[in-house]
Design an enzyme around this catalytic site. Sequence first.
Site, mmCIF file in Angstrom:
data_model
loop_
_atom_site.group_PDB
_atom_site.id
_atom_site.type_symbol
_atom_site.label_atom_id
_atom_site.label_comp_id
_atom_site.label_asym_id
_atom_site.label_seq_id
_atom_site.Cartn_x
_atom_site.Cartn_y
_atom_site.Cartn_z
ATOM 1 N N VAL A 51 -21.811 28.555 14.645
ATOM 2 C CA VAL A 51 -21.427 27.677 15.746
ATOM 3 C C VAL A 51 -20.607 28.573 16.670
ATOM 4 O O VAL A 51 -19.459 28.897 16.380
ATOM 5 C CB VAL A 51 -20.618 26.459 15.286
ATOM 6 C CG1 VAL A 51 -20.206 25.619 16.492
ATOM 7 C CG2 VAL A 51 -21.438 25.622 14.309
ATOM 8 N N LYS B 131 -17.843 24.361 9.300
ATOM 9 C CA LYS B 131 -17.683 25.403 10.314
ATOM 10 C C LYS B 131 -16.402 26.150 9.972
ATOM 11 O O LYS B 131 -15.312 25.588 10.013
ATOM 12 C CB LYS B 131 -17.601 24.796 11.713
ATOM 13 C CG LYS B 131 -17.341 25.821 12.813
ATOM 14 C CD LYS B 131 -17.159 25.152 14.167
ATOM 15 C CE LYS B 131 -16.780 26.191 15.236
ATOM 16 N NZ LYS B 131 -16.510 25.564 16.560
ATOM 17 N N TYR C 113 -14.691 21.139 10.152
ATOM 18 C CA TYR C 113 -14.296 22.281 10.986
ATOM 19 C C TYR C 113 -12.922 22.735 10.539
ATOM 20 O O TYR C 113 -11.921 22.060 10.770
ATOM 21 C CB TYR C 113 -14.294 21.862 12.458
ATOM 22 C CG TYR C 113 -13.986 22.961 13.450
ATOM 23 C CD1 TYR C 113 -13.949 24.303 13.091
ATOM 24 C CD2 TYR C 113 -13.743 22.641 14.777
ATOM 25 C CE1 TYR C 113 -13.669 25.291 14.020
ATOM 26 C CE2 TYR C 113 -13.469 23.616 15.725
ATOM 27 C CZ TYR C 113 -13.434 24.940 15.336
ATOM 28 O OH TYR C 113 -13.150 25.918 16.256
ATOM 29 N N THR D 198 -13.966 23.910 22.779
ATOM 30 C CA THR D 198 -14.534 24.675 23.886
ATOM 31 C C THR D 198 -15.058 23.742 24.966
ATOM 32 O O THR D 198 -15.169 24.136 26.132
ATOM 33 C CB THR D 198 -15.648 25.607 23.375
ATOM 34 O OG1 THR D 198 -15.126 26.413 22.315
ATOM 35 C CG2 THR D 198 -16.165 26.514 24.465
#
EC number: 4.3.3.7
Length: 299
Positions: free
Chosen positions: A210, A170, A142, A54
């Site tokens: 998150v 995550k 992640y 992001t």
Amino acid sequence: MAPTSTPQTPFGRVLTAMVTPFTADGALDLDGAQRLAAHLVDAGNDGLVINGTTGESPTTSDAEKADLVRAVLEAVGDRAHVVAGVGTNDTHHSMELARTAERTGAHGLLVVTPYYNKPPQEGLYRHFTAVADTTGLPVMLYDIPGRSGVPISTETLVRLAEHPRIVANKDAKGDLGRASWAIARSGLAWYSGDDMLNLPLLSVGAVGFVSVVGHVVTPELRALVEAYTSGDVQKATEIHQKLLAVYTGMFRTQGVMTTKAALALQGLPAGPLRAPMVECAPEEIEQLKIDLAAGGVQL
């Protein structure tokens, strides 16, 4: 000095995966990044992830990544966990980014599954272990097979959890069954990486989020997790249902595109996107306004 953490919540409970503000000519906007970080922490985030997808990390240089972490630490590092994204599909490059993040003062690392080259599970294990061995910082894995092409299997997560610095995951796998088993067996602190599943993941053992939508609804996310952890599941469910329009609207297209559009609507630092990402079309922005308004977001 890093904010206080616990083994159960090593990076806090509500973290926003922050966009990287750019100036009108596409340069890194460090002043804007500091103002945005302060705004997000003031709103209730106890952590920020910098240089994630992001944050357009595929199109920022290593030097820009370090400058961004340094600037955000200067702005909010005494009151929020600043987690640096260092994952790439090149283990040695990820190790170098990790070392730089540690030298810069980051409080932790986010390491995404290597993308495109699709390594086997043993390759994932060696990759994550090598990065975790490189610094003294705590690591959040992640797991996002929709972008990386390869899920981290439950068996691999259990193996990785034995590393003293791999403390969290995550989860953007979108599979509550696998999440349930992995949480139970690994003992990792579990963070939702899929906003639509924030509440469901709490119900199977996640400790926080998150989030992308945290750019616009951090107070609501904070209220949701506090309601759930205090035992008020009905209130948490009501907040979740109120946020459904926001979750939907912010992901009608790529989250970074809609996030920068939403921030611009609110007069907050964002700026343009770097190619190959593009700005939202006018009709997409109009739909975003409708979605956000339906979720109670003031523009």
